[in-house]
Write a protein that holds these residues in place. Structure first.
Motif, PDB file in Angstrom:
ATOM      1  N   THR A 180       0.843  -1.194   0.000  1.00 17.54           N
ATOM      2  CA  THR A 180       0.000   0.000   0.000  1.00 17.54           C
ATOM      3  C   THR A 180       0.881   1.248   0.000  1.00 17.54           C
ATOM      4  O   THR A 180       2.084   1.180   0.277  1.00 17.54           O
ATOM      5  CB  THR A 180      -0.918   0.036   1.229  1.00 17.54           C
ATOM      6  OG1 THR A 180      -0.119   0.190   2.407  1.00 17.54           O
ATOM      7  CG2 THR A 180      -1.753  -1.237   1.340  1.00 17.54           C
ATOM      8  N   VAL A 181       0.278   2.377  -0.307  1.00 18.02           N
ATOM      9  CA  VAL A 181       1.014   3.652  -0.289  1.00 18.02           C
ATOM     10  C   VAL A 181       0.445   4.560   0.803  1.00 18.02           C
ATOM     11  O   VAL A 181       0.561   5.778   0.743  1.00 18.02           O
ATOM     12  CB  VAL A 181       0.943   4.354  -1.667  1.00 18.02           C
ATOM     13  CG1 VAL A 181       1.702   3.546  -2.701  1.00 18.02           C
ATOM     14  CG2 VAL A 181      -0.504   4.570  -2.113  1.00 18.02           C
ATOM     15  N   VAL A 182      -0.178   3.940   1.802  1.00 20.21           N
ATOM     16  CA  VAL A 182      -0.761   4.689   2.921  1.00 20.21           C
ATOM     17  C   VAL A 182      -0.068   4.268   4.209  1.00 20.21           C
ATOM     18  O   VAL A 182       0.550   3.203   4.282  1.00 20.21           O
ATOM     19  CB  VAL A 182      -2.279   4.454   3.034  1.00 20.21           C
ATOM     20  CG1 VAL A 182      -2.998   5.022   1.814  1.00 20.21           C
ATOM     21  CG2 VAL A 182      -2.602   2.965   3.191  1.00 20.21           C
ATOM     22  N   ASP A 183      -0.157   5.125   5.228  1.00 20.80           N
ATOM     23  CA  ASP A 183       0.512   4.816   6.488  1.00 20.80           C
ATOM     24  C   ASP A 183      -0.441   4.251   7.533  1.00 20.80           C
ATOM     25  O   ASP A 183      -0.097   4.136   8.714  1.00 20.80           O
ATOM     26  CB  ASP A 183       1.221   6.064   7.041  1.00 20.80           C
ATOM     27  CG  ASP A 183       0.272   7.235   7.241  1.00 20.80           C
ATOM     28  OD1 ASP A 183      -0.947   7.056   7.013  1.00 20.80           O
ATOM     29  OD2 ASP A 183       0.742   8.316   7.641  1.00 20.80           O
ATOM     30  N   LYS A 184      -1.633   3.880   7.112  1.00 23.37           N
ATOM     31  CA  LYS A 184      -2.605   3.225   7.990  1.00 23.37           C
ATOM     32  C   LYS A 184      -2.883   1.816   7.475  1.00 23.37           C
ATOM     33  O   LYS A 184      -2.689   1.535   6.284  1.00 23.37           O
ATOM     34  CB  LYS A 184      -3.923   4.024   8.024  1.00 23.37           C
ATOM     35  CG  LYS A 184      -3.785   5.416   8.609  1.00 23.37           C
ATOM     36  CD  LYS A 184      -5.118   6.143   8.589  1.00 23.37           C
ATOM     37  CE  LYS A 184      -4.979   7.553   9.189  1.00 23.37           C
ATOM     38  NZ  LYS A 184      -6.268   8.286   9.175  1.00 23.37           N
ATOM     39  N   ILE A 185      -3.320   0.950   8.353  1.00 24.93           N
ATOM     40  CA  ILE A 185      -3.688  -0.403   7.949  1.00 24.93           C
ATOM     41  C   ILE A 185      -5.057  -0.358   7.268  1.00 24.93           C
ATOM     42  O   ILE A 185      -5.984   0.304   7.755  1.00 24.93           O
ATOM     43  CB  ILE A 185      -3.726  -1.340   9.161  1.00 24.93           C
ATOM     44  CG1 ILE A 185      -2.319  -1.487   9.747  1.00 24.93           C
ATOM     45  CG2 ILE A 185      -4.275  -2.717   8.783  1.00 24.93           C
ATOM     46  CD1 ILE A 185      -2.265  -2.237  11.057  1.00 24.93           C
ATOM     47  N   VAL A 186      -5.175  -1.050   6.137  1.00 27.23           N
ATOM     48  CA  VAL A 186      -6.424  -1.085   5.373  1.00 27.23           C
ATOM     49  C   VAL A 186      -7.189  -2.347   5.746  1.00 27.23           C
ATOM     50  O   VAL A 186      -6.680  -3.465   5.606  1.00 27.23           O
ATOM     51  CB  VAL A 186      -6.149  -1.069   3.854  1.00 27.23           C
ATOM     52  CG1 VAL A 186      -7.471  -1.049   3.082  1.00 27.23           C
ATOM     53  CG2 VAL A 186      -5.279   0.132   3.476  1.00 27.23           C
ATOM     54  N   ILE A 187      -8.405  -2.178   6.227  1.00 24.07           N
ATOM     55  CA  ILE A 187      -9.275  -3.313   6.552  1.00 24.07           C
ATOM     56  C   ILE A 187     -10.331  -3.408   5.459  1.00 24.07           C
ATOM     57  O   ILE A 187     -11.017  -2.423   5.172  1.00 24.07           O
ATOM     58  CB  ILE A 187      -9.922  -3.139   7.934  1.00 24.07           C
ATOM     59  CG1 ILE A 187      -8.835  -3.008   9.002  1.00 24.07           C
ATOM     60  CG2 ILE A 187     -10.849  -4.315   8.249  1.00 24.07           C
ATOM     61  CD1 ILE A 187      -9.365  -2.729  10.400  1.00 24.07           C
ATOM     62  N   PHE A 188     -10.466  -4.589   4.860  1.00 28.89           N
ATOM     63  CA  PHE A 188     -11.316  -4.725   3.672  1.00 28.89           C
ATOM     64  C   PHE A 188     -12.042  -6.062   3.656  1.00 28.89           C
ATOM     65  O   PHE A 188     -11.707  -7.000   4.396  1.00 28.89           O
ATOM     66  CB  PHE A 188     -10.459  -4.593   2.406  1.00 28.89           C
ATOM     67  CG  PHE A 188      -9.491  -5.735   2.189  1.00 28.89           C
ATOM     68  CD1 PHE A 188      -9.805  -6.774   1.326  1.00 28.89           C
ATOM     69  CD2 PHE A 188      -8.284  -5.788   2.869  1.00 28.89           C
ATOM     70  CE1 PHE A 188      -8.931  -7.838   1.135  1.00 28.89           C
ATOM     71  CE2 PHE A 188      -7.397  -6.835   2.679  1.00 28.89           C
ATOM     72  CZ  PHE A 188      -7.717  -7.868   1.813  1.00 28.89           C
ATOM     73  N   GLY A 189     -13.050  -6.146   2.787  1.00 31.39           N
ATOM     74  CA  GLY A 189     -13.781  -7.381   2.531  1.00 31.39           C
ATOM     75  C   GLY A 189     -13.665  -7.740   1.057  1.00 31.39           C
ATOM     76  O   GLY A 189     -12.591  -7.716   0.482  1.00 31.39           O
ATOM     77  N   HIS A 190     -14.796  -8.078   0.444  1.00 30.23           N
ATOM     78  CA  HIS A 190     -14.931  -8.306  -1.001  1.00 30.23           C
ATOM     79  C   HIS A 190     -14.272  -9.586  -1.482  1.00 30.23           C
ATOM     80  O   HIS A 190     -14.918 -10.418  -2.119  1.00 30.23           O
ATOM     81  CB  HIS A 190     -14.390  -7.109  -1.785  1.00 30.23           C
ATOM     82  CG  HIS A 190     -14.601  -7.206  -3.261  1.00 30.23           C
ATOM     83  ND1 HIS A 190     -15.856  -7.321  -3.819  1.00 30.23           N
ATOM     84  CD2 HIS A 190     -13.723  -7.197  -4.302  1.00 30.23           C
ATOM     85  CE1 HIS A 190     -15.744  -7.374  -5.142  1.00 30.23           C
ATOM     86  NE2 HIS A 190     -14.461  -7.316  -5.454  1.00 30.23           N
ATOM     87  N   THR A 191     -12.992  -9.771  -1.222  1.00 29.97           N
ATOM     88  CA  THR A 191     -12.296 -10.993  -1.609  1.00 29.97           C
ATOM     89  C   THR A 191     -12.341 -11.976  -0.443  1.00 29.97           C
ATOM     90  O   THR A 191     -11.879 -11.657   0.658  1.00 29.97           O
ATOM     91  CB  THR A 191     -10.829 -10.704  -1.957  1.00 29.97           C
ATOM     92  OG1 THR A 191     -10.774  -9.797  -3.059  1.00 29.97           O
ATOM     93  CG2 THR A 191     -10.096 -11.986  -2.344  1.00 29.97           C
ATOM     94  N   LYS A 192     -12.901 -13.154  -0.681  1.00 27.58           N
ATOM     95  CA  LYS A 192     -12.976 -14.144   0.390  1.00 27.58           C
ATOM     96  C   LYS A 192     -11.566 -14.510   0.861  1.00 27.58           C
ATOM     97  O   LYS A 192     -10.672 -14.733   0.051  1.00 27.58           O
ATOM     98  CB  LYS A 192     -13.731 -15.392  -0.082  1.00 27.58           C
ATOM     99  CG  LYS A 192     -15.210 -15.145  -0.342  1.00 27.58           C
ATOM    100  CD  LYS A 192     -15.976 -16.433  -0.548  1.00 27.58           C
ATOM    101  CE  LYS A 192     -15.633 -17.138  -1.850  1.00 27.58           C
ATOM    102  NZ  LYS A 192     -16.102 -16.364  -3.008  1.00 27.58           N
ATOM    103  N   THR A 193     -11.402 -14.582   2.157  1.00 26.20           N
ATOM    104  CA  THR A 193     -10.074 -14.869   2.697  1.00 26.20           C
ATOM    105  C   THR A 193      -9.586 -16.263   2.298  1.00 26.20           C
ATOM    106  O   THR A 193      -8.377 -16.496   2.231  1.00 26.20           O
ATOM    107  CB  THR A 193     -10.053 -14.716   4.229  1.00 26.20           C
ATOM    108  OG1 THR A 193     -11.047 -15.575   4.802  1.00 26.20           O
ATOM    109  CG2 THR A 193     -10.341 -13.275   4.626  1.00 26.20           C
ATOM    110  N   VAL A 194     -10.512 -17.168   2.012  1.00 22.46           N
ATOM    111  CA  VAL A 194     -10.094 -18.505   1.560  1.00 22.46           C
ATOM    112  C   VAL A 194      -9.320 -18.409   0.244  1.00 22.46           C
ATOM    113  O   VAL A 194      -8.460 -19.247  -0.057  1.00 22.46           O
ATOM    114  CB  VAL A 194     -11.320 -19.443   1.434  1.00 22.46           C
ATOM    115  CG1 VAL A 194     -12.212 -19.038   0.261  1.00 22.46           C
ATOM    116  CG2 VAL A 194     -10.885 -20.901   1.303  1.00 22.46           C
TER     117      VAL A 194
END
Length: 245
Positions: A180-194
C-alpha cells in the motif's frame, strides 16, 4: 468520549442468522462499541431484506457506520433500473436469493425480467428507504489507525481518496499483491479470505487485513475486534448453526 472497541464485519450477503449470532458472540453494545460494516449486505445469502433492514436500524439508532459494496450498488441499479449491465450481472451473482427475500410468500415463477419488475415494484412500494440507504452509503471510512473499505485501495493513487469509485468496490489482485502507499492499515472485505490464504479465517497481510469469511458460500462470518486503536482480535461464527444431535 470515544468508544471502547471497534467491531468490523463485512460481506454479510443476506446471512441474517449468522450476523446476529456474531453480534451476540462479540457482545456488541452500541454504547461501548463502534460497529463498522464494510458492505455487501445483499445477494447470495437467504435474507437480504432482513439484513438491510437491520443495517438501517444499526446505523440510524446505534450510530454504526456502513460502507457501500459492489452488490449494494448493483441492487440500487436494479431498483432504479439504471443499467443493462446490472441486470445481466444480477442473477449471475446471487440476485435470485435477493428476489426471494423481498418477494417471500408470493409466486416465484416467471421470467427473470418478470421477477426484476416485481422486485422493483416491491422495493419502491414497501422498502424505498432500503434503496435510499444503500445508494447514499460512503465508499470508505478512516480513523486514526485504520482505513475501512469494501474492496481495497489502488496503489497507483498516492491520494487514495481520488481513486475511481470502481476500485473501492471491486479491486482485487493489484491491491492484495502490492504494498500500500498509505501509512494506515487497510481493513477490507470483497475478496474471500479462503482465496487469499486457503482458509476462511481473517487474513493478515502487509499493511492490510482481509475479513470476508465467505459466509454466503457456507464458510463463516468474521468480525475484527479492535481495542484501544491497535490491539486486534478476530472472532467468527460458522455460516450455519451446528445441528443438535
Amino acid at each position: 468520549m470515544g468508544k471502547e472497541r471497534t467491531l468490523v464485519i463485512s460481506d454479510i450477503h443476506g446471512c441474517y442468522d449468522a450476523f446476529n449470532r456474531l453480534l451476540e458472540r462479540v457482545n456488541y453494545e452500541p454504547v461501548k462499541d463502534q460497529l463498522i460494516l464494510l458492505g455487501d449486505f445483499v445477494s447470495k445469502g437467504p435474507e437480504s431484506r432482513l439484513v438491510v433492514e437491520q443495517a438501517v436500524s444499526l446505523v440510524r439508532k446505534d450510530g454504526a457506520i456502513a460502507i457501500q459494496g459492489n452488490h449494494d450498488e448493483r441492487f440500487v441499479d436494479i431498483v432504479r433500473n439504471k443499467t443493462k449491465e446490472a441486470r445481466d450481472k444480477f442473477f449471475r451473482h446471487g440476485g435470485r436469493q435477493t428476489v426471494y427475500s423481498y418477494l417471500k410468500g408470493s409466486d416465484m415463477t416467471g421470467s427473470e425480467e418478470d421477477l426484476l419488475t416485481r422486485l422493483r415494484e416491491t422495493v419502491l412500494e414497501k422498502y424505498p428507504y432500503h434503496a435510499d440507504f444503500l445508494e447514499q452509503l460512503p465508499y470508505y471510512f478512516e480513523d486514526k489507525h485504520f482505513i475501512y473499505v469494501h474492496a481495497g485501495l489502488n496503489p497507483k493513487y498516492p491520494n487514495w481518496k481520488e481513486q475511481p469509485k470502481r476500485d473501492f468496490l471491486y479491486i482485487k489482485d493489484s491491491f492484495h499483491k502490492t504494498d500500500t502507499v498509505v501509512d494506515k492499515i487497510v481493513i477490507f472485505g470483497h475478496t474471500k479470505t479462503v482465496d487469499l490464504h486457503g482458509k476462511a479465517d481473517v487474513w493478515y497481510g502487509k499493511g492490510k487485513i482481509g475479513i470476508d469469511g465467505g459466509c454466503a458460500s457456507g464458510l463463516q462470518l468474521n468480525a475484527l475486534e479492535i481495542i484501544g486503536g491497535k490491539e486486534v482480535r478476530a472472532v467468527s461464527v460458522p455460516a450455519r448453526r451446528a445441528a443438535i444431535s
